[in-house]
Motif scaffolding. Structure first.
Motif, PDB file in Angstrom:
ATOM      1  N   MET A   1      16.895  -3.331  -6.106  1.00 26.32           N
ATOM      2  CA  MET A   1      15.659  -3.255  -6.255  1.00 26.32           C
ATOM      3  C   MET A   1      14.740  -4.647  -5.438  1.00 26.32           C
ATOM      4  SD  MET A   1      14.555  -0.900  -9.398  1.00 26.32           S
ATOM      5  CE  MET A   1      15.097  -2.094 -10.463  1.00 26.32           C
ATOM      6  N   THR A   2      13.827  -4.329  -4.867  1.00 26.36           N
ATOM      7  CA  THR A   2      12.837  -5.242  -4.397  1.00 26.36           C
ATOM      8  C   THR A   2      12.036  -5.998  -5.034  1.00 26.36           C
ATOM      9  OG1 THR A   2      13.613  -4.589  -1.987  1.00 26.36           O
ATOM     10  CG2 THR A   2      11.804  -6.264  -1.987  1.00 26.36           C
ATOM     11  N   PHE A   3      10.854  -5.190  -5.628  1.00 27.74           N
ATOM     12  CA  PHE A   3       9.910  -5.412  -6.164  1.00 27.74           C
ATOM     13  C   PHE A   3      10.051  -5.646  -7.888  1.00 27.74           C
ATOM     14  CE2 PHE A   3       8.098  -3.323  -2.493  1.00 27.74           C
ATOM     15  CZ  PHE A   3       7.186  -4.427  -1.824  1.00 27.74           C
ATOM     16  N   ASN A   4       9.370  -6.675  -8.065  1.00 29.52           N
ATOM     17  CA  ASN A   4       9.134  -7.138  -9.677  1.00 29.52           C
ATOM     18  C   ASN A   4       8.682  -5.846 -10.108  1.00 29.52           C
ATOM     19  OD1 ASN A   4      10.505  -9.756 -10.129  1.00 29.52           O
ATOM     20  ND2 ASN A   4       9.012 -10.627  -8.861  1.00 29.52           N
ATOM     21  N   GLU A   5       9.086  -5.194 -11.365  1.00 30.39           N
ATOM     22  CA  GLU A   5       8.630  -3.926 -11.892  1.00 30.39           C
ATOM     23  C   GLU A   5       7.168  -4.257 -12.333  1.00 30.39           C
ATOM     24  OE1 GLU A   5      11.512  -5.520 -12.410  1.00 30.39           O
ATOM     25  OE2 GLU A   5      13.093  -4.088 -12.050  1.00 30.39           O
ATOM     26  N   GLY A   6       6.828  -5.482 -13.035  1.00 31.01           N
ATOM     27  CA  GLY A   6       5.389  -5.696 -13.318  1.00 31.01           C
ATOM     28  C   GLY A   6       4.442  -5.693 -12.308  1.00 31.01           C
ATOM     29  N   ALA A   7       4.862  -5.971 -10.986  1.00 31.05           N
ATOM     30  CA  ALA A   7       3.903  -5.990  -9.943  1.00 31.05           C
ATOM     31  C   ALA A   7       2.965  -5.001  -9.836  1.00 31.05           C
ATOM     32  CB  ALA A   7       4.345  -6.361  -8.493  1.00 31.05           C
ATOM     33  N   ARG A   8       1.781  -5.119  -9.455  1.00 33.02           N
ATOM     34  CA  ARG A   8       0.666  -4.079  -9.360  1.00 33.02           C
ATOM     35  C   ARG A   8      -0.054  -4.032  -8.143  1.00 33.02           C
ATOM     36  NH1 ARG A   8       0.525  -1.051 -13.822  1.00 33.02           N
ATOM     37  NH2 ARG A   8      -1.429   0.012 -12.999  1.00 33.02           N
ATOM     38  N   GLY A   9      -0.340  -2.951  -7.575  1.00 40.37           N
ATOM     39  CA  GLY A   9      -1.092  -2.871  -6.308  1.00 40.37           C
ATOM     40  C   GLY A   9      -2.538  -2.962  -6.578  1.00 40.37           C
ATOM     41  N   GLU A  10      -3.508  -3.500  -5.866  1.00 42.16           N
ATOM     42  CA  GLU A  10      -4.987  -3.615  -6.113  1.00 42.16           C
ATOM     43  C   GLU A  10      -5.588  -2.294  -5.689  1.00 42.16           C
ATOM     44  OE1 GLU A  10      -8.770  -5.750  -4.065  1.00 42.16           O
ATOM     45  OE2 GLU A  10      -6.703  -7.063  -4.124  1.00 42.16           O
ATOM     46  N   ALA A  11      -6.258  -1.927  -6.686  1.00 37.30           N
ATOM     47  CA  ALA A  11      -6.925  -0.579  -6.293  1.00 37.30           C
ATOM     48  C   ALA A  11      -8.214  -0.664  -5.320  1.00 37.30           C
ATOM     49  CB  ALA A  11      -7.559  -0.104  -7.720  1.00 37.30           C
ATOM     50  N   GLY A  12      -7.767   0.449  -4.292  1.00 37.49           N
ATOM     51  CA  GLY A  12      -8.939   0.443  -3.100  1.00 37.49           C
ATOM     52  C   GLY A  12      -8.242  -0.419  -2.030  1.00 37.49           C
ATOM     53  N   ARG A  13      -7.368  -1.233  -2.180  1.00 40.27           N
ATOM     54  CA  ARG A  13      -6.809  -2.210  -1.038  1.00 40.27           C
ATOM     55  C   ARG A  13      -6.379  -1.233   0.212  1.00 40.27           C
ATOM     56  NH1 ARG A  13      -6.741  -4.457   2.830  1.00 40.27           N
ATOM     57  NH2 ARG A  13      -5.462  -6.287   3.170  1.00 40.27           N
ATOM     58  N   VAL A  14      -5.455  -0.357  -0.156  1.00 39.20           N
ATOM     59  CA  VAL A  14      -4.813   0.804   0.800  1.00 39.20           C
ATOM     60  C   VAL A  14      -5.741   2.107   0.974  1.00 39.20           C
ATOM     61  CG1 VAL A  14      -2.837   1.973   1.835  1.00 39.20           C
ATOM     62  CG2 VAL A  14      -2.804  -0.725   0.946  1.00 39.20           C
ATOM     63  N   VAL A  70      -2.311   5.859  -3.854  1.00 37.54           N
ATOM     64  CA  VAL A  70      -1.463   4.520  -4.081  1.00 37.54           C
ATOM     65  C   VAL A  70      -2.369   3.525  -4.930  1.00 37.54           C
ATOM     66  CG1 VAL A  70      -0.606   5.029  -1.766  1.00 37.54           C
ATOM     67  CG2 VAL A  70      -2.907   3.732  -1.867  1.00 37.54           C
ATOM     68  N   ASP A  71      -3.457   3.872  -5.583  1.00 37.25           N
ATOM     69  CA  ASP A  71      -4.211   3.052  -6.462  1.00 37.25           C
ATOM     70  C   ASP A  71      -3.729   2.381  -7.796  1.00 37.25           C
ATOM     71  OD1 ASP A  71      -6.475   3.109  -4.833  1.00 37.25           O
ATOM     72  OD2 ASP A  71      -7.671   4.278  -5.767  1.00 37.25           O
ATOM     73  N   ASP A  72      -2.624   3.271  -8.315  1.00 34.35           N
ATOM     74  CA  ASP A  72      -2.093   2.885  -9.546  1.00 34.35           C
ATOM     75  C   ASP A  72      -0.625   2.382  -9.559  1.00 34.35           C
ATOM     76  OD1 ASP A  72      -4.455   3.413 -10.916  1.00 34.35           O
ATOM     77  OD2 ASP A  72      -3.773   5.389 -10.771  1.00 34.35           O
ATOM     78  N   CYS A  73      -0.169   1.785  -8.164  1.00 36.18           N
ATOM     79  CA  CYS A  73       1.154   1.605  -7.995  1.00 36.18           C
ATOM     80  C   CYS A  73       1.636   0.291  -8.590  1.00 36.18           C
ATOM     81  CB  CYS A  73       1.441   1.360  -6.332  1.00 36.18           C
ATOM     82  SG  CYS A  73       1.111   2.742  -5.331  1.00 36.18           S
ATOM     83  N   THR A  74       2.820   0.469  -9.086  1.00 35.01           N
ATOM     84  CA  THR A  74       3.407  -0.810  -9.800  1.00 35.01           C
ATOM     85  C   THR A  74       4.734  -1.010  -8.971  1.00 35.01           C
ATOM     86  OG1 THR A  74       5.028   0.796 -11.238  1.00 35.01           O
ATOM     87  CG2 THR A  74       2.754   0.219 -12.129  1.00 35.01           C
ATOM     88  N   GLY A  75       5.314  -2.357  -9.441  1.00 37.79           N
ATOM     89  CA  GLY A  75       6.525  -2.583  -8.726  1.00 37.79           C
ATOM     90  C   GLY A  75       7.692  -1.548  -8.831  1.00 37.79           C
ATOM     91  N   VAL A  82       7.556   5.268  -0.911  1.00 37.09           N
ATOM     92  CA  VAL A  82       7.330   4.654   0.254  1.00 37.09           C
ATOM     93  C   VAL A  82       5.889   4.364   0.425  1.00 37.09           C
ATOM     94  CG1 VAL A  82       6.993   6.657   1.944  1.00 37.09           C
ATOM     95  CG2 VAL A  82       7.881   4.622   2.860  1.00 37.09           C
ATOM     96  N   ASN A  83       4.869   5.160   0.114  1.00 35.66           N
ATOM     97  CA  ASN A  83       3.757   4.876   0.144  1.00 35.66           C
ATOM     98  C   ASN A  83       3.236   3.711  -0.597  1.00 35.66           C
ATOM     99  OD1 ASN A  83       2.978   6.760   1.938  1.00 35.66           O
ATOM    100  ND2 ASN A  83       3.232   8.318   0.340  1.00 35.66           N
ATOM    101  N   CYS A  84       3.774   3.592  -1.866  1.00 33.14           N
ATOM    102  CA  CYS A  84       3.466   2.448  -2.953  1.00 33.14           C
ATOM    103  C   CYS A  84       4.289   1.156  -2.341  1.00 33.14           C
ATOM    104  CB  CYS A  84       4.151   2.674  -4.310  1.00 33.14           C
ATOM    105  SG  CYS A  84       2.963   3.865  -5.116  1.00 33.14           S
ATOM    106  N   ARG A  85       5.437   1.267  -1.724  1.00 37.92           N
ATOM    107  CA  ARG A  85       5.977   0.160  -0.949  1.00 37.92           C
ATOM    108  C   ARG A  85       5.316  -0.421  -0.021  1.00 37.92           C
ATOM    109  NH1 ARG A  85      10.925   2.528   0.298  1.00 37.92           N
ATOM    110  NH2 ARG A  85      11.503   2.561  -1.843  1.00 37.92           N
ATOM    111  N   VAL A  86       4.685   0.262   0.629  1.00 36.77           N
ATOM    112  CA  VAL A  86       3.449  -0.268   1.894  1.00 36.77           C
ATOM    113  C   VAL A  86       2.398  -1.134   1.037  1.00 36.77           C
ATOM    114  CG1 VAL A  86       1.956   0.097   3.616  1.00 36.77           C
ATOM    115  CG2 VAL A  86       4.106   1.366   3.652  1.00 36.77           C
ATOM    116  N   THR A  87       1.967  -0.446  -0.020  1.00 35.50           N
ATOM    117  CA  THR A  87       0.962  -0.990  -0.788  1.00 35.50           C
ATOM    118  C   THR A  87       1.117  -2.279  -1.366  1.00 35.50           C
ATOM    119  OG1 THR A  87      -0.207   1.318  -1.223  1.00 35.50           O
ATOM    120  CG2 THR A  87      -0.805  -0.323  -2.826  1.00 35.50           C
ATOM    121  N   LEU A  88       2.318  -2.462  -2.012  1.00 36.34           N
ATOM    122  CA  LEU A  88       2.577  -3.756  -2.754  1.00 36.34           C
ATOM    123  C   LEU A  88       3.275  -4.675  -1.669  1.00 36.34           C
ATOM    124  CD1 LEU A  88       2.331  -1.881  -5.359  1.00 36.34           C
ATOM    125  CD2 LEU A  88       4.280  -3.305  -6.261  1.00 36.34           C
TER     126      LEU A  88
END
Length: 306
Positions: A1-14, A70-75, A82-88
């Motif tokens: 896996m590439t992303f840290n599990e605790g990482a979070r995307g910013e709501a509304g960024r994408v 994609v507003d609630d994406c985590t690592g 894939v959509n969350c992958r773009v977001t993070l």
């Protein structure tokens, strides 16, 4: 896996926009703005229909992948979706460039807009369809992605299916935004074709900027979580990114589509060059290492340091 599990995307960024039809937008002024030529170059390289960008095509494209929120994406989500992958990846790019662009160039980073779409989308550069592949429009400072392209990259161009291969594509488009901020992106339009052209130098520089991001992506912490978006990159991760860069080299695509290589028609650089410039950015982490416009030999990025 590439992303840290605790990482979070910013709501509304994408933003997520649907598509699949609709009326055609106004024609792109090919001679009148960097946006038009960048999008057209991508259409020609990735096998798309340039007419669809110019408002002359009667066909529309549909995407095989649905778009999720994609507003609630985590690592953890990004490692599977894939959509969350773009977001993070976007979150990681923001963290890196917000720190490094002003530090290295004195120019404050302005976030580009990011839109995930399916089918077709209206942009500041005209109407585009999924056939174009990912692209950046300088006119509205927005990067556009139909994530079904990532599978096309594997199936049609032979890229690795690894996560960093996909993240490289996002980072490359952000590289065009950095060029836009630094005032370089118009050089592609002024000299749009050929092995030594401004277009090739512009694309190779975007590859190098993608490498700069990769250099810092697993070390610069996000201000919200206090940890980097990405785990420590492995050699396999870097090979994935290099595979993606190689798969869309002009020589490789020309050979596979026409059976011959014609450097006079290049717009993005050879497979080897795309790998070399990504590697130059990754190894140094320096924007100055990406000055393709001053490079006498595009096959030797290291010569810039001499």
């Amino acid at each position: 896996m590439t992303f840290n599990e605790g990482a979070r995307g910013e709501a509304g960024r994408v933003q997520v926009q649907g598509g699949g039809g609709g009326g055609r937008g106004s024609k792109l002024a090919i001679g009148g703005g960097a946006g038009g030529i960048i999008v057209l170059i991508l259409a020609l390289l990735f096998g798309g229909d340039p007419g669809s960008l110019l408002g002359t095509s009667t066909e529309t494209s549909s995407s095989s992948s649905g778009l999720s929120s994609v507003d609630d994406c985590t690592g953890t989500d990004a490692n599977n979706d894939v959509n969350c992958r773009v977001t993070l990846t976007v979150g990681s790019l923001d963290d890196v460039w917000e720190q490094q662009l002003v530090k290295q160039t004195g120019t404050a980073y302005v976030r580009p807009e990011v839109i995930l779409f399916s089918g077709s989308v209206s942009t500041g550069c005209g109407q585009a369809t999924s056939e174009v592949g990912p692209f950046y429009c300088p006119a509205d400072q927005t990067a556009y992605f139909d994530t079904s392209f990532f599978q096309l990259l594997v199936d049609r161009f032979g890229s690795s299916a690894g996560p960093l291969a996909q993240e490289y594509v996002v980072a490359h488009e952000f590289g065009h935004h950095i060029q836009n901020q630094l005032g370089d992106i118009s050089r592609a339009q002024a000299d749009p074709q050929g092995a030594e052209s401004g277009a090739v130098r512009t694309e190779l520089q975007a590859d190098c900027y993608a490498g700069v991001w990769a250099h810092y992506a697993d070390t610069i912490p996000d201000e919200v979580t206090g940890q980097p978006f990405l785990k420590t990159l492995s050699q396999n991760d870097i090979r994935d990114a290099l595979s993606a860069a190689s798969s869309v080299g002009d020589d490789r695509i020309q050979q596979s589509t026409s059976g011959r290589v014609n450097p006079e028609g290049w717009t993005h650089g050879s497979s080897q060059q795309r790998q070399l410039w990504f590697a130059a950015g990754y190894k140094t982490g320096q924007v100055s290492a990406c000055d393709t416009y001053s490079a006498r030999d595009l096959n030797n990025p290291a010569a810039l340091a001499k």
